[in-house]
Scaffold this active site. Structure first.
Site, PDB file in Angstrom:
ATOM      1  N   ASP A   1      37.431  22.792  14.797  1.00 42.28           N
ATOM      2  CA  ASP A   1      37.649  21.684  13.879  1.00 42.28           C
ATOM      3  C   ASP A   1      37.448  22.226  12.465  1.00 42.28           C
ATOM      4  OD1 ASP A   1      38.169  19.138  12.905  1.00 42.28           O
ATOM      5  OD2 ASP A   1      36.883  18.157  14.370  1.00 42.28           O
TER       6      ASP A   1
ATOM      7  N   GLU B   1      36.661   1.978   8.461  1.00 43.16           N
ATOM      8  CA  GLU B   1      36.296   2.725   9.668  1.00 43.16           C
ATOM      9  C   GLU B   1      37.221   3.925   9.772  1.00 43.16           C
ATOM     10  OE1 GLU B   1      36.831   0.783  13.423  1.00 43.16           O
ATOM     11  OE2 GLU B   1      38.827   0.032  12.933  1.00 43.16           O
TER      12      GLU B   1
END
Length: 694
Positions: free
Chosen positions: A238, A445
């Protein structure tokens, strides 16, 4: 499985001609050209969760959580196939103009098959929900659509984030997730295993540690991935996760040692810059040139499989294949199928309405259509626009008010609180009925703030709608006018106050055509048919702390029914269908369930089969074992649905999977067999017992 031997041979030959410095340079996500060998510049970073993202114009499909709500594996395949067509087209056009920048390549870091274990997680919207079987089935179809068939990959898919990552976002760069062997095998790993079996080309490591080991340099995870599962593709970190080794997790002392730890433990490609230290790691004898060579060969195997330097059947795609009418129609189909109707007292579909009020901060919010990791559509239809278009055709007047800000206490910063409430009250008073569009968007979010996601979102601290949305809901409810609540969000929210409404629809982040889909359902052109891919809880209180990765009280398989407001698998339609009979038929060790259905009209609904081990109290309450979206004609119909081969397997506390239990309860219906679903739907599942070995 696709033959990759020829690509590996070519990769080995090419890499053997590279210097150590050249090989090391290719292990960074932004790989430079090697002109003397005819290797072009390539950027590995591209995104495609629900459409080609961050690269200009592309079809914006419903966010992944909405695709999960369709329970439609064929639809997910068609969407992924369309995404890969647009991805190839955009790559071809960018390459034609020598543009090899970020988000222009063929390696898509999608899908996200982490399990949405807790409703607070901001990135849960990127997943296919809380169930490992549903996630596995949809994830496999997404990979199949992205990668295509034949000699060459159409695009390369990536299963992320390996493993277990599902928050907390604000701690992810230093967090150590503790997960038992049982929970790993039963919940967190099955989808990754399924995607590896289906030939996914890449796997991305998570930011966090898992049981003490950084996921991007974990011997335990690499053993599972490559030795136990036989994964042959490449492994990517990542973004900037390797930097966390020394800055966050503190398992190494500097970038040189982090680079060495990662490449020694299977990380082939670095999204970040730590692999700039690979040559220093060689000089310090922390790694060998062969370590770099192995990873370089893996990466060029992928590039050859994508057609590097060769002609492929995908070369003809171009700008005319992007954001087509057919793709927009597919996005509309997906949005229609994704919308979940939780409540309807008979107000829907809307009829005999002369004036309709449309109120709420998401009624005309384009951001809420897309979710995160999105592209740019050529046209958007918000709920307000979709309702206005449909209302005009029906001679219905529409009145609109924002009502309140999405998350603040006022819309104009110089005004007093609730500066749009009087307007909302006036609209409500003048309307025969009101559609109230509330919820969240990616600013509320999403992913933790970093340089690649522009500071959007993050985890929720509460399930309560933000700002003064609930206060606005109370205002509309106090009028006595019938009203419908529509929630656009990527996760479960608290719907206690929303239950005052005559109807509740969950629209997720429904994509660029979402507003039209919402209008089609409101006015009855289409019947809602989506099902919840996550549990909507009454309260967060019974759940373990967010940092606890145990499954106790989490997901439908372990949550106490008393804390469930709307269950996984639940969703109403305008028609009614019932399972009237079901039985299991064995053939060559696999069970097929033969089902008799009775429906009162033409409609779509999702048939679901759940299995519970009766003689193992520690097993889940029940587990989804099969599902199938059906187009019903009305009247009696017969269908057969095969069960997953793993339907009668259980997992022990040591993480060993096998057929141990002997007695199982099989439940067949259009929801779970729990009392809450029965209460909400008025329908019971048909159940039968299976005794293995009898």
């Amino acid at each position: 499985m696709r033959d990759r031997s020829w690509a590996k041979e070519k990769a080995e030959k090419l890499v053997s001609q590279m210097t150590l410095k050249e090989k090391a340079s290719q292990l960074l996500f932004s790989s430079p050209a090697i002109e003397r060998l005819g290797v072009s510049e390539y950027n590995w970073w591209n995104e495609a969760l629900h459409g080609v993202a961050r690269a200009g114009t592309a079809t914006v499909f419903p966010q992944a959580i909405g695709l999960a709500a369709t329970f439609d594996s064929d639809l997910v395949f068609r969407i992924a196939d369309t995404i890969s067509t647009e991805g190839r087209a955009k790559y071809n056009e960018a390459s034609r103009f020598s543009d090899h920048d970020i988000y222009k390549g063929l390696t898509f870091w999608s899908p996200n098959v982490n399990i949405f274990r807790d409703p607070r997680w901001g990135r849960g919207q990127e997943t296919y929900g809380e169930d490992p079987y549903l996630t596995s089935v949809l994830g496999k179809e997404f990979v199949r659509g992205l990668q295509g068939e034949g000699k060459y990959l159409k695009t390369a898919a990536c299963a992320k984030h390996f493993a277990v990552h599902s928050g907390p976002e604000d701690l992810r760069h230093s967090f150590n997730a503790l997960a038992s062997r049982h929970d790993m095998e039963e919940t967190y790993l099955p989808a990754f295993h399924a995607l590896v079996e289906s030939g996914v080309e890449a796997v991305m490591g998570a930011y966090n540690r898992l049981n003490g080991e950084p996921c991007c340099a974990s011997p335990a995870l690499q053993d599972i991935l490559r030795k136990q599962w036989g994964f042959e593709g490449h492994f990517v970190s990542d973004c900037w996760a390797l930097r966390d080794f020394h800055e966050g997790h503190r398992v190494t002392k500097d970038a040189v040692h982090s680079a060495a730890l990662a490449i020694k433990n299977g990380c082939d490609l670095n999204c970040g810059c730590v692999y700039n230290s690979l040559l220093d790691a060689v000089k310090k004898h922390l790694i060998t040139e062969e370590d770099i060579t192995v990873s370089c060969v893996r990466l060029f195997t992928t590039r050859y499989l994508l057609g590097m330097g060769e002609k492929t059947e995908w070369d003809g795609f171009g700008i005319n294949d992007v954001d087509t009418a057919e793709a927009r129609s597919l996005s509309l189909e997906a949005a229609r199928k994704s919308i979940v109707m939780l409540k309807n007292d008979g107000i829907l579909p809307l009829e005999n309405i002369k004036t309709l009020g449309v109120i709420g901060p998401n009624a005309d919010n384009r951001i809420a259509l897309a979710g995160n990791y999105h592209g740019t559509a050529s046209r958007y239809v918000t709920p307000l626009e979709g309702i206005e278009d449909e209302a005009e055709r029906r001679g219905v007047r529409v009145l609109y008010s924002l009502g309140c800000h999405l998350s603040d206490t006022r819309d104009e910063h110089l005004a007093k609180e609730d500066d749009r409430f009087s307007e909302a009250a006036a609209v409500t008073a003048a309307s025969d009925a009101v559609v109230l569009v509330l919820g969240l968007d990616e600013t509320l979010e999403g992913e933790q703030h970093d340089n690649s996601n522009f500071g959007w979102g993050a985890d929720k601290s509460s399930l309560v709608l933000p700002g003064h949305q609930e206060k606005l809901l109370d205002l509309v409810a106090s009028s006595g006018k019938p009203f419908v609540v529509i929630i656009e969000a990527g996760s479960a929210v608290d719907l206690e106050k929303a239950e005052k409404a005559s109807a509740i629809l969950i629209a997720w982040y429904p994509g660029a055509m979402g507003g039209k889909a919402i209008a089609d359902i409101l006015f009855g052109s289409v019947s809602p048919s989506g099902k919840l891919p996550v549990t909507f809880y009454r309260s967060l209180d019974p759940l373990p702390p967010y940092t606890d990765y145990s499954l106790k009280e989490r997901t439908y398989r372990y949550a106490s029914e008393s804390n469930v407001r709307y269950p996984f698998g639940y969703g109403l339609t305008y028609g009614k269908a019932d399972v009237t009979a079901a039985e299991g038929v064995w053939d060559n060790g696999q069970m097929t369930v033969d089902v008799v259905l009775q429906s009162d009209s033409e409609m779509e609904d999702v048939l679901q089969v759940y299995v519970k081990a009766l003689d193992l109290p520690s097993s889940p309450i029940r587990s989804l074992a099969a599902f199938r979206r059906l187009k019903l004609k009305g009247g009696e119909e017969h269908f057969s649905i095969p069960l997953s081969p793993s339907a009668f397997e259980t997992v022990d506390e040591n993480g060993v999977r096998g057929v141990v239990a002997k007695r199982f309860l099989v439940s067949v219906g259009f929801s779970q067999p729990d009392a809450r679903s029965v209460s909400l739907t008025g329908r019971k599942c048909v159940e039968f017992e299976v005794v293995l070995g009898s």
